[in-house]
Motif scaffolding. Structure first.
Motif, mmCIF file in Angstrom:
data_model
loop_
_atom_site.group_PDB
_atom_site.id
_atom_site.type_symbol
_atom_site.label_atom_id
_atom_site.label_comp_id
_atom_site.label_asym_id
_atom_site.label_seq_id
_atom_site.Cartn_x
_atom_site.Cartn_y
_atom_site.Cartn_z
ATOM 1 N N SER A 121 12.378 -1.934 5.552
ATOM 2 C CA SER A 121 12.301 -2.039 6.941
ATOM 3 C C SER A 121 11.014 -3.628 6.879
ATOM 4 N N MET A 122 10.041 -3.889 5.250
ATOM 5 C CA MET A 122 8.935 -4.151 5.707
ATOM 6 C C MET A 122 9.630 -5.869 5.605
ATOM 7 N N ASP A 123 8.241 -7.038 6.246
ATOM 8 C CA ASP A 123 8.726 -8.077 6.275
ATOM 9 C C ASP A 123 8.245 -9.051 4.918
ATOM 10 N N GLU A 124 8.692 -9.785 4.105
ATOM 11 C CA GLU A 124 8.627 -10.683 3.004
ATOM 12 C C GLU A 124 7.134 -10.779 3.129
ATOM 13 N N ASN A 125 6.468 -11.206 3.915
ATOM 14 C CA ASN A 125 4.964 -11.436 4.097
ATOM 15 C C ASN A 125 4.193 -10.239 4.338
ATOM 16 N N GLN A 126 4.616 -9.348 4.415
ATOM 17 C CA GLN A 126 3.965 -7.755 4.396
ATOM 18 C C GLN A 126 3.594 -7.427 2.854
ATOM 19 N N LEU A 127 3.984 -7.871 1.870
ATOM 20 C CA LEU A 127 4.986 -7.659 0.329
ATOM 21 C C LEU A 127 3.912 -8.430 -0.302
ATOM 22 N N ALA A 132 0.446 -1.076 0.227
ATOM 23 C CA ALA A 132 0.068 -0.058 0.125
ATOM 24 C C ALA A 132 1.214 0.770 -0.518
ATOM 25 N N PRO A 133 0.750 2.006 -0.597
ATOM 26 C CA PRO A 133 1.449 3.746 -1.171
ATOM 27 C C PRO A 133 1.943 4.300 0.415
ATOM 28 N N GLN A 134 0.806 4.033 1.518
ATOM 29 C CA GLN A 134 1.911 4.617 2.587
ATOM 30 C C GLN A 134 3.227 3.566 3.695
ATOM 31 N N LYS A 135 2.194 2.537 3.311
ATOM 32 C CA LYS A 135 3.905 1.181 3.882
ATOM 33 C C LYS A 135 4.853 1.901 2.780
ATOM 34 N N MET A 136 4.972 2.081 1.335
ATOM 35 C CA MET A 136 6.074 2.073 0.334
ATOM 36 C C MET A 136 7.929 3.148 0.855
ATOM 37 N N ALA A 137 7.407 4.106 2.461
ATOM 38 C CA ALA A 137 8.505 4.892 3.040
ATOM 39 C C ALA A 137 9.050 3.415 3.507
ATOM 40 N N HIS A 138 8.955 2.796 3.375
ATOM 41 C CA HIS A 138 9.243 1.454 4.526
ATOM 42 C C HIS A 138 9.569 0.120 4.516
ATOM 43 N N LEU A 139 9.489 0.004 3.121
ATOM 44 C CA LEU A 139 10.073 -1.342 2.411
ATOM 45 C C LEU A 139 10.977 -1.709 2.522
#
Length: 611
Positions: free
Chosen positions: A251-257, A242-249
């Motif tokens: 540090s994001m966990d793989e299952n969140q992609l 989601a756009p709001q999460k892109m700034a933290h790509l």
């Protein structure tokens, strides 16, 4: 570890320079390298893809703002996941079109460097492959202004083929091309029909018919991509989150992609690992990390001086450096190996050791050298080994001489004591003296491993003892004059026989040295011959691949109705065919060339040993 490889200096109006730490690291990589560079507009997610190729979540800086993070070119070297004893070199480039930077010239050079250094070029864009996306790749139309394949001295060969001839030259060292389309939201359909990613790319690169200014401008970047990058692949990536999460790509966990994004990313990485080839020079020669470092340094320094990088000049300069180093590598192997010998040894063992380490030296030279087309550097190595061989030969002779003298001194001590005590100063003393001397000679001859001076030192010893023998004979009152005369003649004959043995020993030693030189020469010629054959085969293979690419492009143009453009390619195709034919016939003269590359080497060696 991630290195800044090519840096843009703020205090020098954006001048590019190679970062010493990165260059030093590359110089230590002796494995062949697969080099993947990524280019594209700033803030399009290039660094994320490179981190995935490295198999890491973090490495290249992603950033979370509208500012471009990567300045210049950054490098990350990792062991290749699939190719044993290969290194995967990842190059993350400064984003093109950065509004803060506002330097299109720098962008063009960054793009040119990415092409010069990589074996696979990834172009990263957002949205779709539309006309704007193609136009954003404007730098491809400037490549002939940014890169020269041949030096001025040999540029006429390119001119003979016209523009298509120049394209063919570029084809021989340009990387394969991958277009990565990020945040793709469209359907992969053309006129309502589902298409593959590859078909989508080829459709976007289709030329328009017409000669008006607008059509020519439309076709130009597409023609350049088609001509320079015949091996093309496309991957389309949906938005990963989601756009709001892109700034933290980062540090994001793989299952969140997004599952679709992960699937395409996996497919992209698999393609790069399996299909990206080793970086090669024009002629098909594989590049090591060390060679890549030389190329980067040469290209960047040329750009910094205001020049245009020339592939031929860079290869010539690198070949000179590497071949000189190859000579030193080979010589070091030889010298270290010969230092392991415990002297003295006989000439057979000496020759065996020399032959072994000579072969090892040639192998070390072969592994590092390239484009030693006239055998000049091999000849330098052979001459250096001949000079180096002289030292252990002298050392071996000295050790043999010392051992033989010491042995004779020990064996003659009892005789010396008897002489001092007057034991032989009596009638029949000469017979007793001769018997003791015979025992001495028998013991000396039975002693093994005396080395290459065995007979010569014995000759000198007997010559020295002849005065002593004559004195004992003169003092022996039992001997008649006739008997003394007979003994004198026998001693002269024995001394002459020993002199002949010493001469034969020296002759055999010289023959062995000359045989060593001849065999070394033959090995060197064989290595050059084989290396030339391999290089010719690589060159032929590369030319055939280039020819096939041009033929395919010609067929595509014909099918699309561009007969005039297809006809224009004929000259370049015919030129390539002639090159292939010439390369094939050059195999016939490889043997002749190889036999000529070391002229006068044996005669020089003979003179140096005989003087």
């Amino acid at each position: 570890m991630v290195f800044s490889t090519v840096r843009r200096e703020k205090n020098l109006s954006g001048t590019l320079r190679v970062v010493p730490e990165a260059l030093s690291y590359l110089m230590g990589v002796r494995q062949p390298v697969v080099v993947v560079a990524i280019v594209g507009l700033y803030r399009t997610g290039k660094s994320y893809l490179m981190n995935k190729l490295a198999g890491k979540q973090k490495g290249f800086s992603l950033g979370a703002t509208i500012q471009s993070e990567t300045k210049g070119i950054w490098m990350w070297c990792v062991p290749h996941p699939l190719k044993k004893d290969h290194t995967l070199v990842l190059l993350d480039t400064e984003g093109l079109g950065d509004v803060e930077k506002g330097d299109p010239v720098n962008d063009a050079w960054i793009f040119a460097l990415a092409i010069l250094l990589s074996s696979t070029l990834v172009y990263n864009s957002k949205g779709a492959i539309d006309n704007q996306a193609v136009e954003n790749l404007q730098y491809v139309t400037e490549l002939t202004d940014r890169i020269k394949v041949k030096s001025a001295a040999s540029a006429s060969a390119v001119e003979d083929g016209g523009d298509d001839g120049a394209d063919a030259q570029f084809l021989q060292f340009f990387p394969s091309f991958v277009w990565a389309v990020r945040d793709f939201t469209l359907l992969l359909e053309i006129n309502g029909t589902k298409v593959t990613e590859a078909q989508y790319l080829e459709h976007a690169l289709t030329l328009k018919k017409g000669n008006d200014k607008k059509t020519v401008a439309y076709n130009l970047p597409r023609e350049c991509i088609r001509n320079y990058f015949p091996e093309r692949r496309c991957f389309v990536f949906e938005t990963p989150a989601a756009p709001q999460k892109m700034a933290h790509l980062e540090s994001m966990d793989e299952n969140q992609l997004s599952p679709s994004f992960k699937a395409v990313t996996s497919k992209f990485c698999s393609y790069i690992y399996n299909e990206s080839s080793v970086k090669k020079l024009k002629g098909g020669l594989p590049v090591t990390g060390r060679m890549l470092g030389h190329l980067a340094k040469t290209y960047v320094e040329t750009i910094a001086r205001g020049g245009v990088p020339c592939l031929e000049n860079a290869v010539v300069a690198m070949a000179q450096i590497e071949n000189q180093a190859a000579v030193q590598d080979g010589l070091l192997v030889y010298k270290k190996g010969m230092q392991e010998i415990t002297f003295p040894v006989d000439m057979e063992e000496m020759s065996r050791q020399h032959g072994h380490w000579d072969s090892q030296a040639i192998e070390a030279f072969k592994n590092r050298s390239f484009k030693d087309e006239k055998g000049e550097y091999m000849k330098t190595l052979m001459e250096a080994i001949q000079e180096a061989y002289a030292a252990p030969l002298i050392e071996n002779e000295k050790a043999s001489e010392d051992l033989c003298r010491q042995l004779l001194s020990q064996l003659s001590e009892p005789i010396a004591k008897k002489l001092k005590n007057g034991f032989y100063a009596k009638p029949g003393g000469y017979e007793l003296y001769s018997a003791d001397c015979k025992i001495l000679l028998d013991e000396y001859n039975r002693k093994p491993n005396k080395g290459v001076k065995t007979e010569e030192i014995l000759k000198n010893f007997l010559k020295e003892k002849s005065v002593e023998s004559a004195a004992v004979m003169l003092a022996d009152k039992k001997l008649t004059e006739k008997e003394k005369k007979i003994h004198e003649e026998r001693e002269k004959a024995a001394l002459l026989a020993q002199q002949k043995k010493a001469e034969e020993e020296k002759r055999l030693q010289m023959e062995k040295i000359l045989k060593d030189e001849r065999e070394s020469h033959e090995k060197a010629v064989e290595v050059i011959r084989k290396k030339m054959e391999d290089e010719v085969a690589l060159q032929k293979k590369e030319l055939e691949m280039t020819l096939e690419c041009k033929l395919k492009e010609q067929r595509d143009l014909m099918q699309q109705g561009f007969k005039a453009k297809s006809d224009e390619m004929k000259r370049a195709i015919n030129s390539l065919r002639a090159e292939v034919s010439q390369t094939q016939s050059s195999n016939a003269i490889v043997g002749i060339l190889a036999s000529m590359v070391l002229p006068g080497l044996l005669s020089q060696g003979c003179r140096s040993r005989c003087c």
